[in-house]
Design an enzyme around this catalytic site. Structure first.
Site, mmCIF file in Angstrom:
data_model
loop_
_atom_site.group_PDB
_atom_site.id
_atom_site.type_symbol
_atom_site.label_atom_id
_atom_site.label_comp_id
_atom_site.label_asym_id
_atom_site.label_seq_id
_atom_site.Cartn_x
_atom_site.Cartn_y
_atom_site.Cartn_z
ATOM 1 N N ASP A 308 66.978 72.931 -21.181
ATOM 2 C CA ASP A 308 68.363 72.626 -21.756
ATOM 3 C C ASP A 308 69.452 73.406 -20.863
ATOM 4 O O ASP A 308 68.873 74.117 -19.956
ATOM 5 C CB ASP A 308 68.621 73.369 -23.219
ATOM 6 N N ASP A 506 67.955 77.409 -25.795
ATOM 7 C CA ASP A 506 68.615 78.683 -26.649
ATOM 8 C C ASP A 506 69.376 78.330 -27.811
ATOM 9 O O ASP A 506 69.861 79.369 -28.635
ATOM 10 C CB ASP A 506 69.389 79.157 -25.406
ATOM 11 N N ASP A 510 67.897 72.895 -29.991
ATOM 12 C CA ASP A 510 66.741 72.929 -29.301
ATOM 13 C C ASP A 510 65.386 72.980 -29.982
ATOM 14 O O ASP A 510 64.451 72.857 -29.565
ATOM 15 C CB ASP A 510 66.790 74.204 -28.138
#
Length: 780
Positions: A308, A506, A510
């Site tokens: 990400d 994080d 996710d």
């Protein structure tokens, strides 16, 4: 009784070892019958223990290497070879004791963590300071933390302090934090009493998250189960075939027993868990908490890395990258007024503003009558002036002036947030904030490729242009932008079908992708993060290079575990031939197996030795120089932004050359001495740590910066007042060129030099960075 039950493996080992020794001692008194009874009792204990282990494996529908040991001990009793059975029993209990000791140590660590968790907090209110349970603290509460006390919840410092952060980061030395820094719960105040503003509740704070992660780790399967059982699925049938053939061809059951004895898989039961447990311990020491040995193995097997963007490759928190002041105000005045208000706020943008002001040497003033307006901003009285800070529509009435349009255009191009400020009802300026790239990210990506990662994929919900920028900077092989959580999940599954994956994220969005990946890695240990709950690995420090260290450690540990197990099993296979031929009695085979175990364990213990990691340690003297130069690096950052501000100001009609002359004076007296000091002192130090390759470019950029400042000085001598249009064009191009070179140069230094400092120091936010487009917030 509980302690006695927890120590059952150690008690069984003591009993079995005593029976083995007692049986040997009876030979001195010519009481062999008693000795055989003692050895038979030890073997019977081993049979009972391995029967329980095999039954548990059958319930899990898994193969078990204990089957060979069970057959060997049973065969030893049936063929009247109790000594061989007793030796095997002692080996089994030794493995069980090692596992129990590791589990008990982990449980003690958990109890220590839980006992250490803050229970009470001192909250400051209008009527003084009250002591209340930590669970009653709310975001925005003011807290007093005395000397030696633990910070109860995550917060933002209202004054400077010194903290012992070893419980979270492993950093042994106390760390100084200035006012405005974010501080995490669980760290101890090692200086004078300090005050802070709570930015999280107790349930969502860092220390609670660490305790929860340790609990999850303890609930995971034993670290050696997968490695041992994979060997068992092939080794057990082979051993049974060899033993059966030896019995069938010779007609002697004792040969089959001898084969089973030398094939007892103690290298799997002892060597593999030693190597893997060492890997888990070393990874934890580097700030990576792995939830058991299976997570270590999946991390080691990963070949495709999916990341990400926000909070993973970028810091996930905005930092101040520029100030645009209105006519009649200076940038420092605007920023100091904003910081004076924001030091009282718990909003995520407030920390960036306060830190940005302190980086410029601006001390916020006291603020009164401060009020938050959710969705709009904050207002209050600062040194007799009413200051309003927040959205454009709340600060500026009517069409925006030219300086505001210029700031908005710059923010749009850079993907920055804008925070507007008004003083006494008059628009005074704009603060620009962005989410910077983590300085260690590009170097970590290169290290991961060296460690065996063959493909890197960036997945984000952010705009395509911002995502492509970050992807290019870190060298990603593919970039997927504008993706929601379901899209991320589909991408992870598609990549997993091609090769083992590692997903890093994080945020809550996710969590599904982390759970679907071969190994999920969560950045940070915040207690409420669903990503931390779903991940196999959690980086407890706010640095992405911990991932590179964790992968390197995992691969080395698994490699040593497999090597030790394979080495021991190979020797066992080699010993099967003489055992099957009748050249090795069961008792002699048991002694030989002990020698094989010692060799395999010695090989496994090499996992405890230091191996290659991404993080570089510098000598204390060199580290002191880097710290000093980093402080200077931070101090000159506002001057770098001033280059762009002066270039933008040349659009005024008529253009004013005074700011340009003042800027060149400052560049010569502040920037150039800093760059020269870095060339002489910083480059050799970091070259010793990393090797000289990256530093030719740094030296070249030092020279280029000095050359361009000299050109500007000559231009200031020749231009008119006011400058002619063609002179303005040349000056603007020279300033923008210098600005771009200094930005690139600073990014290189962040990546190759200052990111080498210890975790606690490099967690500070950087001001000069390429933006990565934060989204949301009260003031966008």
């Amino acid at each position: 009784m509980r302690r006695l039950w927890d120590a059952r493996e150690a008690l069984l080992l003591a009993v079995a070892a005593s029976l083995l020794v007692a049986g040997a001692a009876t030979l001195l008194f010519e009481a062999a019958a008693l000795g055989r009874i003692a050895w038979s009792l030890a073997t019977a204990l081993g049979l009972a223990y391995s029967t329980a282990a095999i039954t548990a494996a059958l319930r899990r529908r898994q193969p078990s290497v204990d089957l060979i040991a069970w057959l060997a001990m049973a065969g030893a009793l049936l063929t009247d070879e109790p000594l061989a059975g007793a030796v095997i029993a002692v080996m089994l209990f030794t493995g069980g004791t090692l596992e129990a000791r590791a589990s008990a140590h982990a449980e003690r660590s958990l109890r220590h963590l839980a006992a250490r968790a803050p229970r009470l907090a001192r909250r400051e209110g209008p009527d003084g300071v009250d002591t209340i349970p930590v669970g009653r603290l709310l975001v925005g509460d003011r807290i007093v933390v005395g000397t030696g006390e633990l910070v109860p919840v995550d917060g933002r410092l209202l004054e400077a302090g010194v903290f012992d952060e070893s419980a979270l980061t492993g950093e042994a030395l106390p760390v100084e934090h200035p006012a405005g820094d974010d501080i995490r719960s669980g760290v101890a105040n090692a200086g004078n009493a300090v005050r802070l503003v709570a930015t999280e509740t107790a349930e969502r704070s860092t220390y609670t998250g660490v305790v929860r992660l340790v609990e999850q780790t303890q609930a995971s399967t034993a670290p050696f189960v997968r490695v041992a059982d994979r060997f068992a699925s092939a080794f057990v049938p082979l051993t049974l075939v060899v033993a059966g053939l030896a019995w069938a061809l010779s007609g002697e059951a004792v040969r089959a027993v001898a084969v089973l004895v030398v094939a007892t898989p103690c290298p799997l039961l002892l060597a593999a868990p030693i190597a893997i447990t060492a890997g888990l311990s070393r990874a934890a020491g580097r700030g990576a908490m792995l939830k058991g040995g299976s997570a270590l193995e999946r991390l080691a097997d990963g070949r495709v890395l999916l990341l990400d963007k926000t909070g993973t490759l970028t810091r996930g928190r905005p930092v101040l990258v520029g100030v645009v002041a209105a006519d009649g105000f200076s940038g420092d005045e605007v920023l100091r007024a904003a910081a004076s208000l924001d030091q009282m706020s718990a909003h995520v943008l407030a920390s960036a503003v306060v830190t940005g002001a302190r980086d410029r040497g601006l001390e916020p003033a006291s603020a009164e009558e401060v009020r938050e307006r959710p969705g709009y901003g904050v207002e209050g009285i600062v040194e007799g002036h009413r200051v309003r800070l927040g959205k454009s529509a709340w600060v500026i009435d009517g069409p925006p002036p030219s300086w505001a349009r210029r700031a908005r255009r710059r923010a749009s191009l850079d993907g920055s947030l804008t925070v507007y400020i008004a003083v006494d009802g008059r628009p005074a300026g704009v603060l620009l904030l962005a989410d910077p790239l983590r300085p260690d990210a590009p170097r970590m990506m290169r290290t991961l490729r060296e460690a065996g990662i063959t493909r890197t994929v960036l997945i984000t919900g952010d705009r395509a242009d911002m995502a492509e920028t970050v992807g290019r900077l870190v060298g990603a092989d593919a970039v997927f932008a504008d993706r929601d959580p379901s899209d991320k999940l589909d991408i992870v599954r598609a990549e997993q079908d091609r090769a083992p994956t590692i997903m890093v994220g994080d945020g809550v969005n996710d969590a599904p992708a982390l759970a679907a990946a071969g190994a999920g890695v969560a950045m940070g240990a915040r207690g409420a993060g669903a990503s931390a709950e779903a991940a196999d690995v959690v980086l407890t420090t706010d640095r992405i290079d911990g991932l590179a260290d964790a992968i390197l450690i995992a691969r080395r540990s698994i490699r040593i575990a497999r090597r030790a197990a394979g080495f021991g099993m190979a020797l066992s296979l080699a010993a099967m031939a003489p055992a099957a031929a009748g050249m090795l009695a069961p008792a002699a085979g048991a002694i030989l197996q002990e020698a094989i175990d010692v060799a395999a364990i010695a090989l496994a213990l090499t996992a405890l030795l230091p191996g290659r990691v991404h993080t570089v340690a510098m000598p204390p003297a060199d580290l002191a120089v880097v710290r000093r130069l980093h402080a200077e690096h931070t101090a000159v950052a506002p001057l770098v932004e001033r280059i762009r501000e002066v270039a933008d100001g040349l659009d005024d009609d008529p253009p004013d050359s005074a700011p340009l002359r003042e800027l060149v004076d400052r560049l010569e007296t502040e920037l150039l001495p800093h760059e020269r000091a870095e060339e002489v002192q910083l480059v050799p130090i970091v070259a010793d740590a990393l090797g000289p390759d990256p530093f030719g470019a740094l030296s070249r950029s030092h020279a280029e910066i000095e050359h361009r400042v000299r050109r500007l000085r000559r231009a200031c001598v020749d231009i008119g007042d006011p400058p002619e249009p063609d002179e303005v064009t040349d000056l603007r191009g020279a300033l923008y060129g210098l600005y771009a070179i200094v930005l690139l140069h600073n990014a290189q230094e962040e990546e190759n030099a200052f990111s080498l400092m210890p975790v606690a120091e490099t967690a500070r936010k950087r001001r000069v960075a390429l933006p990565a487009g934060p989204r949301g917030g009260r003031r966008s």
